[in-house]
Design an enzyme around this catalytic site. Structure first.
Site, PDB file in Angstrom:
ATOM      1  N   ASP A  21       1.565   0.126   1.933  1.00  0.00           N
ATOM      2  CA  ASP A  21       0.365   0.862   2.354  1.00  0.00           C
ATOM      3  C   ASP A  21       0.701   1.881   3.444  1.00  0.00           C
ATOM      4  OD1 ASP A  21      -2.289   1.524   2.303  1.00  0.00           O
ATOM      5  OD2 ASP A  21      -2.971  -0.190   3.489  1.00  0.00           O
ATOM      6  N   GLY A  22      -0.083   2.943   3.491  1.00  0.00           N
ATOM      7  CA  GLY A  22       0.034   3.911   4.581  1.00  0.00           C
ATOM      8  C   GLY A  22       0.586   5.269   4.185  1.00  0.00           C
ATOM      9  N   TRP A  26       0.519   8.658   6.601  1.00  0.00           N
ATOM     10  CA  TRP A  26       1.831   9.227   6.945  1.00  0.00           C
ATOM     11  C   TRP A  26       1.827  10.738   6.694  1.00  0.00           C
ATOM     12  CZ3 TRP A  26       5.885  11.863   4.639  1.00  0.00           C
ATOM     13  CH2 TRP A  26       7.149  11.750   5.236  1.00  0.00           C
ATOM     14  N   HIS A  38       2.866   9.904  -0.855  1.00  0.00           N
ATOM     15  CA  HIS A  38       3.293   9.107  -2.014  1.00  0.00           C
ATOM     16  C   HIS A  38       4.723   9.472  -2.407  1.00  0.00           C
ATOM     17  CE1 HIS A  38      -0.673   7.575  -2.179  1.00  0.00           C
ATOM     18  NE2 HIS A  38      -1.257   8.639  -2.701  1.00  0.00           N
ATOM     19  N   TRP A  70      -8.302   3.025  -9.005  1.00  0.00           N
ATOM     20  CA  TRP A  70      -8.863   3.936 -10.020  1.00  0.00           C
ATOM     21  C   TRP A  70     -10.074   4.684  -9.471  1.00  0.00           C
ATOM     22  CZ3 TRP A  70      -5.791   5.167 -13.774  1.00  0.00           C
ATOM     23  CH2 TRP A  70      -4.949   4.228 -14.365  1.00  0.00           C
ATOM     24  N   LEU A 132      18.433  -8.709  -9.228  1.00  0.00           N
ATOM     25  CA  LEU A 132      17.034  -8.740  -8.775  1.00  0.00           C
ATOM     26  C   LEU A 132      16.049  -8.434  -9.918  1.00  0.00           C
ATOM     27  CD1 LEU A 132      15.010  -8.518  -6.246  1.00  0.00           C
ATOM     28  CD2 LEU A 132      15.418  -6.056  -6.417  1.00  0.00           C
ATOM     29  N   ARG A 189       2.845  -6.662   4.441  1.00  0.00           N
ATOM     30  CA  ARG A 189       1.959  -5.505   4.289  1.00  0.00           C
ATOM     31  C   ARG A 189       2.273  -4.505   5.383  1.00  0.00           C
ATOM     32  NH1 ARG A 189      -4.067  -4.722   2.215  1.00  0.00           N
ATOM     33  NH2 ARG A 189      -4.106  -2.467   2.379  1.00  0.00           N
ATOM     34  N   GLU A 208       4.028 -17.115   3.432  1.00  0.00           N
ATOM     35  CA  GLU A 208       4.050 -16.636   4.823  1.00  0.00           C
ATOM     36  C   GLU A 208       3.688 -15.152   4.829  1.00  0.00           C
ATOM     37  OE1 GLU A 208       4.548 -18.521   7.518  1.00  0.00           O
ATOM     38  OE2 GLU A 208       4.820 -20.272   6.211  1.00  0.00           O
TER      39      GLU A 208
HETATM   40  C1  IPE Z   1      -3.645  -1.658  -1.595  1.00  0.00           C
HETATM   41  O1  IPE Z   1      -3.704  -0.518  -0.807  1.00  0.00           O
HETATM   42  C2  IPE Z   1      -3.145  -1.303  -2.959  1.00  0.00           C
HETATM   43  C3  IPE Z   1      -1.763  -0.855  -3.013  1.00  0.00           C
HETATM   44  C4  IPE Z   1      -0.911  -0.850  -2.041  1.00  0.00           C
HETATM   45  C5  IPE Z   1      -1.335  -0.387  -4.292  1.00  0.00           C
HETATM   46  P1  IPE Z   1      -5.076   0.239  -0.562  1.00  0.00           P
HETATM   47  O2  IPE Z   1      -4.812   1.272   0.442  1.00  0.00           O
HETATM   48  O3  IPE Z   1      -5.657   0.687  -1.849  1.00  0.00           O
HETATM   49  O4  IPE Z   1      -5.974  -0.921   0.044  1.00  0.00           O
HETATM   50  P2  IPE Z   1      -7.398  -0.864   0.733  1.00  0.00           P
HETATM   51  O5  IPE Z   1      -8.352  -0.326  -0.275  1.00  0.00           O
HETATM   52  O6  IPE Z   1      -7.291   0.025   1.920  1.00  0.00           O
HETATM   53  O7  IPE Z   1      -7.681  -2.267   1.104  1.00  0.00           O
HETATM   54  C1  IPE Z   2      -0.555   3.181  -0.429  1.00  0.00           C
HETATM   55  O1  IPE Z   2      -0.859   4.186   0.456  1.00  0.00           O
HETATM   56  C2  IPE Z   2      -0.295   3.706  -1.820  1.00  0.00           C
HETATM   57  C3  IPE Z   2      -1.338   3.370  -2.798  1.00  0.00           C
HETATM   58  C4  IPE Z   2      -2.375   2.611  -2.555  1.00  0.00           C
HETATM   59  C5  IPE Z   2      -1.181   3.912  -4.118  1.00  0.00           C
HETATM   60  P1  IPE Z   2      -2.315   4.752   0.621  1.00  0.00           P
HETATM   61  O2  IPE Z   2      -2.513   5.867  -0.352  1.00  0.00           O
HETATM   62  O3  IPE Z   2      -3.317   3.662   0.509  1.00  0.00           O
HETATM   63  O4  IPE Z   2      -2.284   5.329   2.092  1.00  0.00           O
HETATM   64  P2  IPE Z   2      -3.386   5.169   3.226  1.00  0.00           P
HETATM   65  O5  IPE Z   2      -3.714   3.720   3.351  1.00  0.00           O
HETATM   66  O6  IPE Z   2      -4.576   5.976   2.800  1.00  0.00           O
HETATM   67  O7  IPE Z   2      -2.732   5.716   4.448  1.00  0.00           O
HETATM   68 MG    MG Z   3      -4.122   2.374   1.866  1.00  0.00          MG
END
Ligand code: IPE
Ligand code: IPE
Ligand code: MG
Length: 253
Positions: A21-22, A26, A38, A70, A132, A189, A208
């Site tokens: 995530d993030g 970023w 991405h 989606w 892996l 996470r 964990e």
């Molecule tokens: C969770 O991330 C899904 C993936 C990492 C693919 P999101 O960024 O979509 O999660 P929420 O909606 O903020 O909880």
């Molecule tokens: C995770 O990063 C990638 C996917 C969920 C596909 P995000 O796109 O959710 O990035 P943030 O959380 O908005 O920073």
């Molecule tokens: Mg996110």
């Protein structure tokens, strides 16, 4: 930064799952579009997968696209899907070089045709690799997975192939997408969010959890090693007491 040498190789988790995530934040921090995040997230995937393979992990599951994703803007979804096809295509060689077997979980039928085709190609090509197992969670959500399992079991009952009274944990798990994988011992996470976002809810009953503020595009194998080291300092008690755990270690050693 914690070094790989500090990790106890005899107590490695077999399976690590990561909620990557993030990416969006970023990119925003750099004044760029979310898609830029991405794209840079792919570098983190490559380095983490190589690190996991080098360490000798058996399973690495990466949450790449959720059922809920989606709902994102069409342009972002399209960009993510194109990136997915290009990345799987481009990285197939890296997977082969590192003896990595690619697998996927999720509602794969909902993926665009070119994604599904490239995915099956690489899955087939890497199917004999023995290192892996890299599991991509695509169009995946835990509630979807559990409901499809319940439906499949209900059908078996209707057809007289299963008796309701015989259903147990073992039978139920045969209907999950993860039927052939051990439960993850460690879930990571990134990006400082403290939630599970519909990921592997059944499978992480005793996992964990490790949260880091690092945004996914900045994540590298050293961060993975750091998480594993943190995991190795924990005592997993599975409902028992600390004294019972040390007794069983003494008996087994
Ligand atoms: C969770 O991330 C899904 C993936 C990492 C693919 P999101 O960024 O979509 O999660 P929420 O909606 O903020 O909880
Ligand atoms: C995770 O990063 C990638 C996917 C969920 C596909 P995000 O796109 O959710 O990035 P943030 O959380 O908005 O920073
Ligand atoms: Mg996110």
């Amino acid at each position: 930064m914690i070094q790989k040498e500090n990790i106890d190789k005899t107590r490695l988790p077999k399976h690590i799952a990561i909620i990557m995530d993030g990416n969006g934040r970023w990119a925003k921090k750099r004044g760029n579009q979310r898609v830029f995040g991405h794209k840079n997230g792919v570098k983190a995937v490559r380095d983490t997968v190589e690190g996991a393979a080098e360490l000798g992990l058996k399973y690495l599951t990466l949450y790449a696209f959720s059922t809920e994703n989606w709902k994102r803007p069409r342009t972002e979804i399209d960009a993510l899907m194109s990136l997915l096809v290009a990345t799987i295509h481009k990285e197939t060689k890296t997977l082969m070089d590192n003896d990595v077997r690619l697998l996927a979980i999720g509602d794969l039928e909902t993926l665009p045709k070119n994604v599904a085709t490239q995915l099956s190609k690489t899955i087939e090509l890497t199917s004999q690799n023995k290192g892996l197992s890299l599991v991509l969670a695509l169009s995946y959500s835990s509630r979807w997975e559990i409901i499809q399992a319940v439906k499949a079991i209900a059908l078996k009952i209707e057809q007289g192939e299963i008796q309701a009274k015989n259903i147990d944990k073992c039978i139920f798990e045969q209907y999950l997408n993860t039927q052939n994988f051990p439960d993850p011992e460690l879930l990571i996470r990134t990006s400082g969010e403290y939630r599970l976002s519909n990921f592997l809810l059944w499978q992480i009953a005793y996992t964990e959890l490790y949260f880091t503020n690092t945004l996914w595009p900045d994540f590298r194998r050293e961060h993975l090693f750091e998480a594993i080291l943190d995991y190795q300092c924990r005592e997993r008690r599975f409902g028992q007491t600390s004294e019972q755990m040390s007794e069983s270690i003494n008996v087994n050693s």
